[in-house]
Design an enzyme around this catalytic site. Structure first.
Site, PDB file in Angstrom:
ATOM      1  N   GLU A   1       0.818  -1.206   0.000  1.00 17.42           N
ATOM      2  CA  GLU A   1       0.000   0.000   0.000  1.00 17.42           C
ATOM      3  C   GLU A   1       0.856   1.261   0.000  1.00 17.42           C
ATOM      4  O   GLU A   1       0.529   2.249  -0.668  1.00 17.42           O
ATOM      5  CB  GLU A   1      -0.921   0.016   1.231  1.00 17.42           C
ATOM      6  CG  GLU A   1      -1.934  -1.116   1.262  1.00 17.42           C
ATOM      7  CD  GLU A   1      -1.445  -2.323   2.056  1.00 17.42           C
ATOM      8  OE1 GLU A   1      -2.278  -2.943   2.743  1.00 17.42           O
ATOM      9  OE2 GLU A   1      -0.233  -2.640   1.969  1.00 17.42           O
TER      10      GLU A   1
ATOM     11  N   ALA B   1      14.872 -49.152 -14.629  1.00 18.64           N
ATOM     12  CA  ALA B   1      15.109 -50.293 -13.750  1.00 18.64           C
ATOM     13  C   ALA B   1      16.548 -50.334 -13.243  1.00 18.64           C
ATOM     14  O   ALA B   1      16.814 -50.829 -12.139  1.00 18.64           O
ATOM     15  CB  ALA B   1      14.777 -51.594 -14.485  1.00 18.64           C
TER      16      ALA B   1
ATOM     17  N   GLY C   1       6.634 -40.158   0.327  1.00 21.53           N
ATOM     18  CA  GLY C   1       5.658 -40.998   1.012  1.00 21.53           C
ATOM     19  C   GLY C   1       5.522 -40.642   2.476  1.00 21.53           C
ATOM     20  O   GLY C   1       4.414 -40.646   3.035  1.00 21.53           O
ATOM     21  N   ALA C   2       6.654 -40.319   3.121  1.00 25.88           N
ATOM     22  CA  ALA C   2       6.619 -39.935   4.532  1.00 25.88           C
ATOM     23  C   ALA C   2       5.836 -38.642   4.721  1.00 25.88           C
ATOM     24  O   ALA C   2       5.063 -38.488   5.681  1.00 25.88           O
ATOM     25  CB  ALA C   2       8.034 -39.782   5.068  1.00 25.88           C
TER      26      ALA C   2
ATOM     27  N   TRP D   1      18.218 -37.764 -18.531  1.00 24.45           N
ATOM     28  CA  TRP D   1      17.251 -36.871 -17.895  1.00 24.45           C
ATOM     29  C   TRP D   1      15.867 -37.316 -18.354  1.00 24.45           C
ATOM     30  O   TRP D   1      15.636 -37.479 -19.552  1.00 24.45           O
ATOM     31  CB  TRP D   1      17.489 -35.415 -18.287  1.00 24.45           C
ATOM     32  CG  TRP D   1      18.740 -34.845 -17.747  1.00 24.45           C
ATOM     33  CD1 TRP D   1      19.913 -34.673 -18.418  1.00 24.45           C
ATOM     34  CD2 TRP D   1      18.940 -34.352 -16.418  1.00 24.45           C
ATOM     35  NE1 TRP D   1      20.838 -34.096 -17.595  1.00 24.45           N
ATOM     36  CE2 TRP D   1      20.259 -33.884 -16.353  1.00 24.45           C
ATOM     37  CE3 TRP D   1      18.130 -34.250 -15.279  1.00 24.45           C
ATOM     38  CZ2 TRP D   1      20.792 -33.317 -15.193  1.00 24.45           C
ATOM     39  CZ3 TRP D   1      18.656 -33.699 -14.142  1.00 24.45           C
ATOM     40  CH2 TRP D   1      19.975 -33.243 -14.097  1.00 24.45           C
TER      41      TRP D   1
END
Length: 349
Positions: free
Chosen positions: A47, A158, A286-287, A164
């Site tokens: 402002e 795998a 996942g945690a 990349w």
């Protein structure tokens, strides 16, 4: 108001632990005569910048602000009083200020005879200020989980190779996300596999985020690691009983499979971190999901198929479709050949 929101975005990454705020001032005839945004913590608020630009033309005009004008004196004076003194006749703000020390600006403005309206483009303004609002409401940083994956959801082949999967354009876009964040977090698995640097590159004027490595047993961050250089500050989170010679560590209680995510976020919040970019692998992600500590997901999907390899998200404690974490997709955009999907966790999930 939409212009004020666009201005507020320009403060992302540089105002923490303060909010990002934008302001547009129009004169009595509705013409834009001033605009501004909060540039950095401790500096003038949006402002003030907008009123300075408007000067005497603000008298009798309207101020459009993304956040309720503050009502307290901190490192700067109260914006509500600045608007009153400038002779503004009307104030329109998007989001009410939830902090006890700053709230009340709207009441102060009304008491001085100004017309005050709230709620214009509220959802859009909330989204821009999600990090600060989360920190105020939940007492922890806002967490964005970022990942890059193939179209069939693999983050590596795998054999473990992953460079990349995403395009150069997507990787450049990640640096923008880092520049908008207070901290970037990875786990020990990512440290061992990639020796990441985690600093911002290619973003002019960026404030470097705090680089955080979750290294439970203090075994992954070794002398010479790239995160230990001088490009940005680094904090290593380790277990309370782990031994470490590192200069800056955060000792946390152990939890199943690693460290306590709530304790980690609390420790970062105490250090002024209001936004976290989670760049760790599937186990750490996942945690965080298990701890209900992910607020936004940004996924870069590459037009590649692997068919095997680790998935983007490891066990998150979800065993049936009824327990699935539902997301609201807020944006889909092409980044080079990739598709970037941004989604927020459904409220109440």
């Amino acid at each position: 108001m939409r212009r004020a929101i666009a201005l507020a975005v320009r403060g992302l990454g540089s105002t923490s632990p303060n909010p990002v705020v934008g302001c547009v001032v129009t004169d009595a005839a509705g013409r834009v005569v001033g605009e501004g945004f909060h540039l950095r913590a401790g500096g003038p608020h949006a402002e003030v910048h907008a009123l300075r630009a408007a000067s005497d033309l603000a008298r009798g005009g309207t101020a459009y602000v993304t956040l309720e004008p503050c009502n307290h004196t901190g490192r700067t004076g109260p914006c509500a009083q600045a608007l009153i003194e400038a002779g503004v006749a009307r104030v329109v703000y998007a989001v009410a200020d939830p902090t006890p020390q700053a709230t009340g600006g709207a009441d102060t403005l009304r008491a001085a005879g100004l017309r005050v309206e709230q709620g214009l483009l509220e959802d859009e303004a909330e989204a821009v200020n999600a990090a600060w609002l989360t920190s105020v409401r939940l007492g922890r940083p806002h967490v964005t989980w970022k990942y890059a994956a193939t179209l069939d959801g693999r983050i590596a082949a795998a054999d473990g190779s992953s460079r990349w999967i995403s395009s150069p354009e997507s990787r450049a876009d990640v640096h923008r996300l880092r520049a908008e964040s207070d901290a970037v977090v990875v786990g020990s698995g990512t440290m061992r596999a990639d020796d990441p640097h985690l600093a911002v590159r290619g973003v002019e004027g960026a404030t470097q985020p705090l680089r955080v490595v979750v290294d439970t047993d203090a075994a992954a961050v070794r002398p010479g690691a790239r995160v230990l250089d001088a490009a940005a500050p680094t904090l290593v989170a380790i277990a309370e009983d782990a031994e470490s010679d590192l200069p800056d560590v955060l000792r946390l209680p152990r939890a199943e499979g690693g460290l306590s995510v709530p304790a980690l976020l609390a420790g970062l919040h105490e250090r002024g971190v209001r936004s976290v970019l989670l760049e760790g692998g599937p186990t750490l992600a996942g945690a965080f999901v298990t701890a209900n500590a992910v607020d936004r997901v940004v996924g870069y999907l590459a037009p590649i198929l692997l068919g095997a390899g680790p998935a983007a998200l490891a066990d998150a404690g979800i065993t049936t479709i009824a327990e699935a974490l539902r997301l609201d997709v807020t944006e889909t955009v092409r980044i080079g050949p990739d598709l970037r999907i941004t989604a927020t966790v459904t409220k109440g999930a």
